[in-house]
Design a protein around this motif. Structure first.
Motif, PDB file in Angstrom:
ATOM      1  N   GLY A 121      10.312  59.338   4.691  1.00 16.50           N
ATOM      2  CA  GLY A 121       9.189  58.785   5.487  1.00 16.50           C
ATOM      3  C   GLY A 121       8.742  59.792   6.497  1.00 16.50           C
ATOM      4  O   GLY A 121       9.347  61.000   6.759  1.00 16.50           O
ATOM      5  N   ALA A 122       7.825  59.329   7.494  1.00 14.06           N
ATOM      6  CA  ALA A 122       7.179  60.055   8.304  1.00 14.06           C
ATOM      7  C   ALA A 122       8.014  59.988   9.709  1.00 14.06           C
ATOM      8  O   ALA A 122       8.111  61.034  10.634  1.00 14.06           O
ATOM      9  N   PHE A 123       8.909  59.076   9.954  1.00 14.14           N
ATOM     10  CA  PHE A 123       9.613  58.777  11.050  1.00 14.14           C
ATOM     11  C   PHE A 123      11.013  58.530  10.856  1.00 14.14           C
ATOM     12  O   PHE A 123      11.411  57.757  10.077  1.00 14.14           O
ATOM     13  N   GLY A 124      11.882  59.099  11.744  1.00 13.20           N
ATOM     14  CA  GLY A 124      13.200  58.549  12.095  1.00 13.20           C
ATOM     15  C   GLY A 124      13.253  57.778  13.267  1.00 13.20           C
ATOM     16  O   GLY A 124      12.568  58.249  14.434  1.00 13.20           O
ATOM     17  N   ILE A 125      14.204  56.811  13.519  1.00 11.62           N
ATOM     18  CA  ILE A 125      14.288  55.762  14.713  1.00 11.62           C
ATOM     19  C   ILE A 125      15.451  56.066  15.423  1.00 11.62           C
ATOM     20  O   ILE A 125      16.575  55.974  14.623  1.00 11.62           O
ATOM     21  N   GLN A 126      15.584  56.455  16.639  1.00 11.08           N
ATOM     22  CA  GLN A 126      17.063  56.564  17.384  1.00 11.08           C
ATOM     23  C   GLN A 126      16.970  55.708  18.444  1.00 11.08           C
ATOM     24  O   GLN A 126      15.971  55.626  19.313  1.00 11.08           O
ATOM     25  N   ILE A 127      17.994  54.913  18.680  1.00 15.64           N
ATOM     26  CA  ILE A 127      18.158  53.818  19.865  1.00 15.64           C
ATOM     27  C   ILE A 127      19.577  54.361  20.422  1.00 15.64           C
ATOM     28  O   ILE A 127      20.596  54.181  19.899  1.00 15.64           O
ATOM     29  N   ASP A 128      19.399  54.166  21.685  1.00 17.90           N
ATOM     30  CA  ASP A 128      20.394  54.451  22.711  1.00 17.90           C
ATOM     31  C   ASP A 128      20.338  53.903  23.853  1.00 17.90           C
ATOM     32  O   ASP A 128      19.183  53.467  24.504  1.00 17.90           O
ATOM     33  N   GLY A 129      21.294  53.470  24.820  1.00 21.64           N
ATOM     34  CA  GLY A 129      21.223  52.982  26.051  1.00 21.64           C
ATOM     35  C   GLY A 129      22.411  53.152  26.950  1.00 21.64           C
ATOM     36  O   GLY A 129      23.361  53.642  26.650  1.00 21.64           O
ATOM     37  N   ALA A 130      22.294  52.855  28.367  1.00 25.38           N
ATOM     38  CA  ALA A 130      23.308  52.985  29.257  1.00 25.38           C
ATOM     39  C   ALA A 130      22.804  52.103  30.595  1.00 25.38           C
ATOM     40  O   ALA A 130      21.655  51.796  30.654  1.00 25.38           O
ATOM     41  N   ARG A 131      23.787  51.980  31.540  1.00 21.52           N
ATOM     42  CA  ARG A 131      23.611  51.575  32.522  1.00 21.52           C
ATOM     43  C   ARG A 131      22.398  52.305  33.575  1.00 21.52           C
ATOM     44  O   ARG A 131      22.597  53.482  33.451  1.00 21.52           O
ATOM     45  N   SER A 132      21.767  51.713  34.184  1.00 26.66           N
ATOM     46  CA  SER A 132      20.760  52.527  35.358  1.00 26.66           C
ATOM     47  C   SER A 132      21.396  53.079  36.316  1.00 26.66           C
ATOM     48  O   SER A 132      22.103  52.142  36.828  1.00 26.66           O
TER      49      SER A 132
END
Length: 503
Positions: A121-132
């Motif tokens: 497809g046209a896009f790959g989705i990446q998600i991550d996070g951490a404390r601010s």
């Protein structure tokens, strides 16, 4: 009144279409030809830092939303980067950026993210996070969307119509000179089968060169070098002529794009983006896209250029030096020209059992009604090949809860097949780090850049963050990513901004 036009070029090479007849009567006096430093990417000295008549728009700051009251967040993708370059210009001139000039998403999207290429497809989705690192009780989530690369040799042939502002304001700070140098880079980078047309406007708009094969680059550059500035600013007529030219050469097998290069000031004819776009709306609907390139500061209209690009299905960049021109017109040429997705939208569905509240950082003027996510008649964002789009959320999470945090959905239209595609990915507790410093360097960069922008625009949510706080993290990230010149420059800009008097 000084008429704008091109100094008489050499005879047209064999195979090049004739130039349109000169309009307006007497040709101008010859102008000196600048030295052709095609490979020069050094800094161009800025104009004097007296910023009179600059126009920016305040779109507000997104609030925290109670996830139980509204668990959906929907926005149009945006790949513009002009706001970051504008702020850099302010800081390098020793001035505080206008808070209204800051669009956080354009700061974040200026930087490479090193997301992996999509598997399909046209896009790959990446998600991550951490404390601010900037507040005690919030987390930062990064939604990264990576567009599919298109190798340069697979790019479609392009028909580009340069609509060049040659009004009197383009004399200030050698704005027209910077445009000419930038266009030399672009012309040299195009393939022989690409076509280039040229329109200029001052008091009136003029067709200067019908679309000509880029293999005649010396001829085209001679015309660009011969332009000079003078008169009022009839952007409406210039764009109208540019769109008409592009429409005559419209070919579904080619990229067709109008590129407006200007300081954004319009004082003759229709002067607002909505009124100007009404004149050329049918060309946009037929597939002629518009990119806007801003130059200069003081007597500069960011609002016009940004909204024209949004409504014209294109992108907006600001060139404050030749290095920025090189980045857009050489390094990222295929990304600038070839679209891989039309009307691209993102919708994040938060789990109210885990998320107490959320705040989208930026994208205030890219908001889409939640109900319109699957309404394919609603205009959204166009994304070029290889572009990445990053959105940051500030989250307040319930303690001692488990389960998914959110689901990210991306919806877009394939520009070639016109088919609608939708892709999604879940965001879980295991995707977030307990310490900010344990997150990836690129995540830390995005969060630090966003907080820098929040402080610059005097966001309520950054009122307890100081420039020293941002500088600490900018220096750390700059050391981790020292091989990236954009990141090391960012750390220096934060240091410079810290030393500017903020009243």
């Amino acid at each position: 009144m000084v008429m704008e036009s091109a100094a008489p070029p050499p005879s047209a090479p064999a195979g090049a279409p004739p130039r349109p007849p000169r309009q307006g009567g007497v040709p101008p006096a010859p102008v000196p030809q600048p030295h052709r430093d095609y490979g020069d990417t050094g800094y161009v000295p800025p104009s004097p830092p007296s910023y009179d008549a600059t126009f920016f728009q305040n779109y507000g700051v997104n609030p925290f939303i109670d996830a139980r009251a509204d668990h959906l967040s929907t926005f149009a993708m945006d790949v513009d980067t002009a706001s970051y370059s504008v702020a850099r210009r302010f800081v390098l001139d020793g001035n505080r950026p206008d808070p209204d000039s800051v669009r956080v998403e354009e700061f974040v999207n200026y930087f490479d993210q090193d997301y992996p290429q999509p598997r399909r497809g046209a896009f790959g989705i990446q998600i991550d996070g951490a404390r601010s690192p900037f507040t005690r009780d919030t987390w930062i989530a990064r939604v990264g969307i990576q567009g599919r690369d298109v190798p340069d040799h697979h790019r479609k042939d392009a028909t580009l119509v340069f609509v060049i502002d040659t009004s009197g304001s383009m004399n200030s700070g050698n704005r027209l000179g910077l445009v000419q140098r930038a266009l030399r880079l672009l012309v040299r980078e195009l393939r022989p089968t690409d076509h280039i047309g040229i329109v200029t406007y001052g008091d009136r708009g003029h067709a200067v060169l019908n679309p000509t094969e880029a293999r005649h680059d010396d001829y085209i550059i001679d015309i660009i070098d011969g332009l000079h500035a003078g008169g009022s600013t009839n952007a409406e007529e210039g764009l109208k002529i540019g769109y008409q030219m592009a429409d005559r050469w419209l070919d579904p097998r080619r990229i067709t794009r109008v590129i407006l290069l200007s300081d954004g000031v319009a004082n003759v004819g229709q002067t607002g983006p909505d009124a100007i776009l009404r004149q050329v709306r049918r060309y946009v609907n037929q597939g002629v896209n518009l990119s806007t390139v801003g130059v200069g500061m003081g007597n500069y209209n960011d609002v016009l250029l940004e909204q024209l690009a949004n409504d014209g299905n294109g992108n907006y960049i600001y060139i404050d030096n030749l290095s920025e021109a090189w980045k857009s017109f050489v390094d990222n040429l295929t990304s600038t020209l070839q679209i891989i997705a039309k009307d691209a939208k993102v919708q994040v569905s938060f789990n109210p059992e885990v998320v107490h509240s959320y705040r989208l950082i930026g994208y205030e003027n890219r908001d889409v009604a939640d109900r319109d996510f699957r309404n394919d008649y609603v205009d959204a964002g166009e994304v070029g090949a290889g572009h990445s789009v990053t959105a940051l959320y500030e989250l307040r999470l319930f303690e001692r809860t488990d389960g998914p945090i959110a689901k990210v959905n991306v919806r877009y239209q394939d520009p070639d097949t016109y088919r609608i595609h939708e892709e999604s990915r879940n965001f879980n507790r295991r995707d977030i780090r307990g310490r900010f410093e344990d997150a990836s360097p690129r995540f830390q960069l995005s969060a630090t850049v966003a907080q820098y922008a929040e402080v610059l625009r005097e966001s309520y949510w950054a009122q307890h963050t100081t420039f020293e706080d941002v500088r600490y993290h900018a220096d750390r990230v700059g050391n981790m990513l020292r091989e990236d010149p954009d990141v090391t420059e960012f750390a220096k800009l934060v240091s410079m901004a810290t030393g500017i008097s903020w009243r």
